[in-house]
Design a protein around this motif. Structure first.
Motif, PDB file in Angstrom:
ATOM      1  N   UNK A  91      20.500  28.563  -2.975  1.00 51.99           N
ATOM      2  CA  UNK A  91      19.162  28.998  -2.563  1.00 51.99           C
ATOM      3  C   UNK A  91      18.369  27.829  -1.988  1.00 51.99           C
ATOM      4  N   UNK A  92      18.345  26.718  -2.707  1.00 55.26           N
ATOM      5  CA  UNK A  92      17.655  25.536  -2.194  1.00 55.26           C
ATOM      6  C   UNK A  92      18.304  25.045  -0.898  1.00 55.26           C
ATOM      7  N   UNK A  93      19.626  25.070  -0.863  1.00 54.41           N
ATOM      8  CA  UNK A  93      20.323  24.631   0.339  1.00 54.41           C
ATOM      9  C   UNK A  93      19.919  25.439   1.552  1.00 54.41           C
ATOM     10  N   UNK A  94      19.779  26.756   1.368  1.00 51.94           N
ATOM     11  CA  UNK A  94      19.354  27.613   2.476  1.00 51.94           C
ATOM     12  C   UNK A  94      17.943  27.249   2.930  1.00 51.94           C
ATOM     13  N   UNK A  95      17.020  27.085   1.997  1.00 52.29           N
ATOM     14  CA  UNK A  95      15.632  26.798   2.367  1.00 52.29           C
ATOM     15  C   UNK A  95      15.497  25.457   3.079  1.00 52.29           C
ATOM     16  N   UNK A  96      16.219  24.442   2.592  1.00 50.33           N
ATOM     17  CA  UNK A  96      16.164  23.132   3.245  1.00 50.33           C
ATOM     18  C   UNK A  96      16.786  23.202   4.639  1.00 50.33           C
ATOM     19  N   UNK A  97      17.903  23.891   4.763  1.00 46.90           N
ATOM     20  CA  UNK A  97      18.539  24.058   6.078  1.00 46.90           C
ATOM     21  C   UNK A  97      17.590  24.752   7.045  1.00 46.90           C
ATOM     22  N   UNK A  98      16.927  25.811   6.578  1.00 44.77           N
ATOM     23  CA  UNK A  98      16.032  26.572   7.441  1.00 44.77           C
ATOM     24  C   UNK A  98      14.788  25.767   7.819  1.00 44.77           C
TER      25      UNK A  98
ATOM     26  N   UNK B 157      20.782  19.591  -6.893  1.00 47.46           N
ATOM     27  CA  UNK B 157      21.005  18.221  -6.405  1.00 47.46           C
ATOM     28  C   UNK B 157      22.309  18.135  -5.613  1.00 47.46           C
ATOM     29  N   UNK B 158      23.379  18.697  -6.163  1.00 44.41           N
ATOM     30  CA  UNK B 158      24.690  18.612  -5.520  1.00 44.41           C
ATOM     31  C   UNK B 158      24.708  19.314  -4.170  1.00 44.41           C
ATOM     32  N   UNK B 159      24.185  20.537  -4.127  1.00 42.32           N
ATOM     33  CA  UNK B 159      24.243  21.298  -2.871  1.00 42.32           C
ATOM     34  C   UNK B 159      23.343  20.669  -1.811  1.00 42.32           C
ATOM     35  N   UNK B 160      22.183  20.178  -2.204  1.00 45.04           N
ATOM     36  CA  UNK B 160      21.309  19.523  -1.225  1.00 45.04           C
ATOM     37  C   UNK B 160      21.978  18.293  -0.624  1.00 45.04           C
ATOM     38  N   UNK B 161      22.713  17.566  -1.438  1.00 41.59           N
ATOM     39  CA  UNK B 161      23.436  16.404  -0.919  1.00 41.59           C
ATOM     40  C   UNK B 161      24.506  16.832   0.077  1.00 41.59           C
ATOM     41  N   UNK B 162      25.154  17.969  -0.174  1.00 40.76           N
ATOM     42  CA  UNK B 162      26.241  18.433   0.690  1.00 40.76           C
ATOM     43  C   UNK B 162      25.734  19.003   2.015  1.00 40.76           C
TER      44      UNK B 162
ATOM     45  N   UNK C 200      29.611  18.371   7.540  1.00 43.01           N
ATOM     46  CA  UNK C 200      29.674  19.719   6.993  1.00 43.01           C
ATOM     47  C   UNK C 200      28.730  20.660   7.735  1.00 43.01           C
ATOM     48  N   UNK C 201      29.115  21.925   7.771  1.00 47.58           N
ATOM     49  CA  UNK C 201      28.210  22.955   8.263  1.00 47.58           C
ATOM     50  C   UNK C 201      27.271  23.342   7.128  1.00 47.58           C
ATOM     51  N   UNK C 202      25.958  23.158   7.279  1.00 48.52           N
ATOM     52  CA  UNK C 202      25.041  23.478   6.178  1.00 48.52           C
ATOM     53  C   UNK C 202      25.165  24.916   5.688  1.00 48.52           C
ATOM     54  N   UNK C 203      25.178  25.857   6.621  1.00 47.06           N
ATOM     55  CA  UNK C 203      25.302  27.260   6.211  1.00 47.06           C
ATOM     56  C   UNK C 203      26.682  27.546   5.640  1.00 47.06           C
ATOM     57  N   UNK C 204      27.692  26.805   6.109  1.00 45.73           N
ATOM     58  CA  UNK C 204      29.024  26.963   5.538  1.00 45.73           C
ATOM     59  C   UNK C 204      29.045  26.541   4.077  1.00 45.73           C
ATOM     60  N   UNK C 205      28.386  25.426   3.773  1.00 47.10           N
ATOM     61  CA  UNK C 205      28.306  24.958   2.384  1.00 47.10           C
ATOM     62  C   UNK C 205      27.555  25.969   1.523  1.00 47.10           C
TER      63      UNK C 205
ATOM     64  N   UNK D 156      29.655  29.104   0.934  1.00 48.35           N
ATOM     65  CA  UNK D 156      30.770  28.841   0.019  1.00 48.35           C
ATOM     66  C   UNK D 156      30.297  28.761  -1.420  1.00 48.35           C
ATOM     67  N   UNK D 157      29.164  28.102  -1.640  1.00 45.89           N
ATOM     68  CA  UNK D 157      28.627  27.994  -2.997  1.00 45.89           C
ATOM     69  C   UNK D 157      28.180  29.368  -3.491  1.00 45.89           C
ATOM     70  N   UNK D 158      27.585  30.163  -2.600  1.00 45.06           N
ATOM     71  CA  UNK D 158      27.200  31.519  -2.976  1.00 45.06           C
ATOM     72  C   UNK D 158      28.400  32.361  -3.370  1.00 45.06           C
ATOM     73  N   UNK D 159      29.493  32.231  -2.639  1.00 43.77           N
ATOM     74  CA  UNK D 159      30.722  32.959  -2.982  1.00 43.77           C
ATOM     75  C   UNK D 159      31.279  32.491  -4.318  1.00 43.77           C
ATOM     76  N   UNK D 160      31.181  31.197  -4.589  1.00 46.60           N
ATOM     77  CA  UNK D 160      31.623  30.678  -5.878  1.00 46.60           C
ATOM     78  C   UNK D 160      30.817  31.308  -7.015  1.00 46.60           C
ATOM     79  N   UNK D 161      29.511  31.431  -6.811  1.00 48.64           N
ATOM     80  CA  UNK D 161      28.681  32.070  -7.816  1.00 48.64           C
ATOM     81  C   UNK D 161      29.078  33.517  -8.041  1.00 48.64           C
ATOM     82  N   UNK D 162      29.448  34.217  -6.986  1.00 48.49           N
ATOM     83  CA  UNK D 162      29.893  35.609  -7.121  1.00 48.49           C
ATOM     84  C   UNK D 162      31.196  35.695  -7.907  1.00 48.49           C
TER      85      UNK D 162
END
Length: 397
Positions: free
Chosen positions: A226-233, A358-363, A369-374, A377-383
């Motif tokens: 979620x944070x990764x998406x907001x920072x990317x956007x 912290x980890x996802x924001x660093x990635x 890396x593709x930000x949306x790809x990361x 992938x993390x969202x799929x891991x959560x699922x």
């Protein structure tokens, strides 16, 4: 075993709740205000996105890294003393961060602020639990406290958008006087209490269960993506497309509104449907929303139309998934544990939430890396983690 120390009676329980909830509000603001301000900070301090994101990541690192140790500090020095000292330090480092002329000083101030929140947020909930009698009054108080936290994130997006257009430094300075006012009222209203000797020493006796581990992993993936998406956007909208901080804040708001609107009713949802179903459904919605954001290219003449078609639906999907998971994951983490273990279990769980961010924001800020790809992938891991909960439930039937 716990003990109390002499303290003035709580003359105004709702005044106490106002102090604690106000503190929770500014705590929740800390992440969202920084997200919108990141591009301006990067430009002013002349650092790239990968470095600038540590303004958010540093706060989460301080928060997640001190939660478990913070419980031991409370056990040693007492809730009132720890809470008030942390609130005062929070005010001071807010001013230090606002005056920072280098990214190192700003990030360090953010780490310290996160550590202060690690001391005040769980302690505030514990104080409410004792100040209000069990039943309707306590439930209402906890609902108000939680709602302030949920609404704080949404408010931070708008507030930062407005303030950053003037100067990003005001974004980090305004909590200082608020915290000082809360401190002054807290001196009078927060009751005293000695340490809790039931807190395990040296790491022994930490609560461990499959539900807690599954919830911690799921929450880390949820918050991180979620944070990764907001920072990317926010970088995409402001640096890539030239949107103002206010426009970016308004654009990101739909992702946080579902949690703010549903927080008061989350307990009823879990009471009716349990935890595993809402978690699995919410975790399934997240990667769908993340994949939908890939459609946003920003090359149409009418950017507002493209936002309404390509981004807004995705943010609403992500926000809906987050709302389904948010409270259910925490409740699942505590399921099957003794009441005496809830405090430490919550600290472990919240540590995973913050460190996942912290980890996802660093990635997402790694150029290779593709930000949306990361994020996807993390969202799929959560699922996948959520699915293990469904499988475990069926095996026990």
């Amino acid at each position: 075993m716990t003990s109390t120390v002499p303290a003035a009676p709580v003359r105004d329980r709702w005044g106490l709740l106002a102090v604690l909830s106000g503190n929770m509000l500014i705590d929740a603001l800390e992440v969202s205000v920084a997200i919108v301000a990141l591009p301006a900070i990067g430009h002013d301090l002349r650092v790239d996105d990968a470095v600038a994101q540590w303004v958010v990541g540093g706060f989460a690192l301080g928060f997640g890294g001190l939660l478990v140790a913070g419980r031991r500090a409370v056990a040693r020095w007492g809730e009132r003393r720890v809470y008030l000292v942390a609130l005062l330090v929070f005010a001071v480092v807010s001013a230090v961060g606002a005056a920072a002329t280098s990214i190192a000083v700003l990030v360090l101030a953010r780490v310290v602020k996160g550590a202060c929140v690690a001391l005040t947020a769980p302690t505030g909930l514990a104080v409410i639990g004792r100040a209000f009698p069990e039943g309707e009054a306590r439930n209402r108080a906890i609902s108000v406290y939680s709602s302030f936290g949920a609404c704080g994130f949404s408010a931070g997006l708008l507030l930062s958008g407005l303030v950053t257009q003037v100067d990003w430094r005001w974004t980090f300075l305004f909590p200082a006087p608020v915290a000082l006012v809360l401190f002054l009222f807290g001196v009078r209203l927060i009751p005293g209490r000695a340490g809790d000797t039931s807190v395990p020493a040296g790491g022994r006796g930490l609560p461990v269960s499959r539900g807690l581990l599954r919830s911690a992993l799921g929450a880390a993936a949820l918050n991180g993506s979620f944070w990764g998406l907001l920072v990317t956007c926010t970088f995409r909208l402001q640096d890539g497309l030239g949107w103002t901080p206010l426009q970016a804040g308004v654009a990101l708001l739909p992702a946080s509104l579902p949690v703010a609107l549903t927080a008061p009713f989350s307990g009823r949802l879990v009471g009716r449907f349990g935890t595993r179903g809402p978690i699995a459904l919410g975790a399934a919605l997240l990667p769908i929303g993340y994949l939908s954001v890939w459609r946003f290219r920003g090359d149409r003449p009418d950017l507002l139309t493209e936002y309404a078609v390509g981004v807004l639906p995705a943010l609403l999907i992500v926000g809906g998934g987050f709302a389904l998971c948010f409270s259910a994951l925490h409740m699942q983490a505590l399921s099957g544990l003794r009441a005496a273990e809830h405090g430490m279990a919550t600290a472990l769980y919240q540590s995973a939430v913050q460190l996942g961010g912290v980890l996802v924001l660093a990635l997402v800020t790694v150029p290779a890396f593709s930000p949306l790809g990361v994020v996807t992938a993390v969202g799929l891991l959560g699922f996948l983690v959520a699915l293990t909960g469904i499988i475990a439930e069926r095996r026990t039937l």
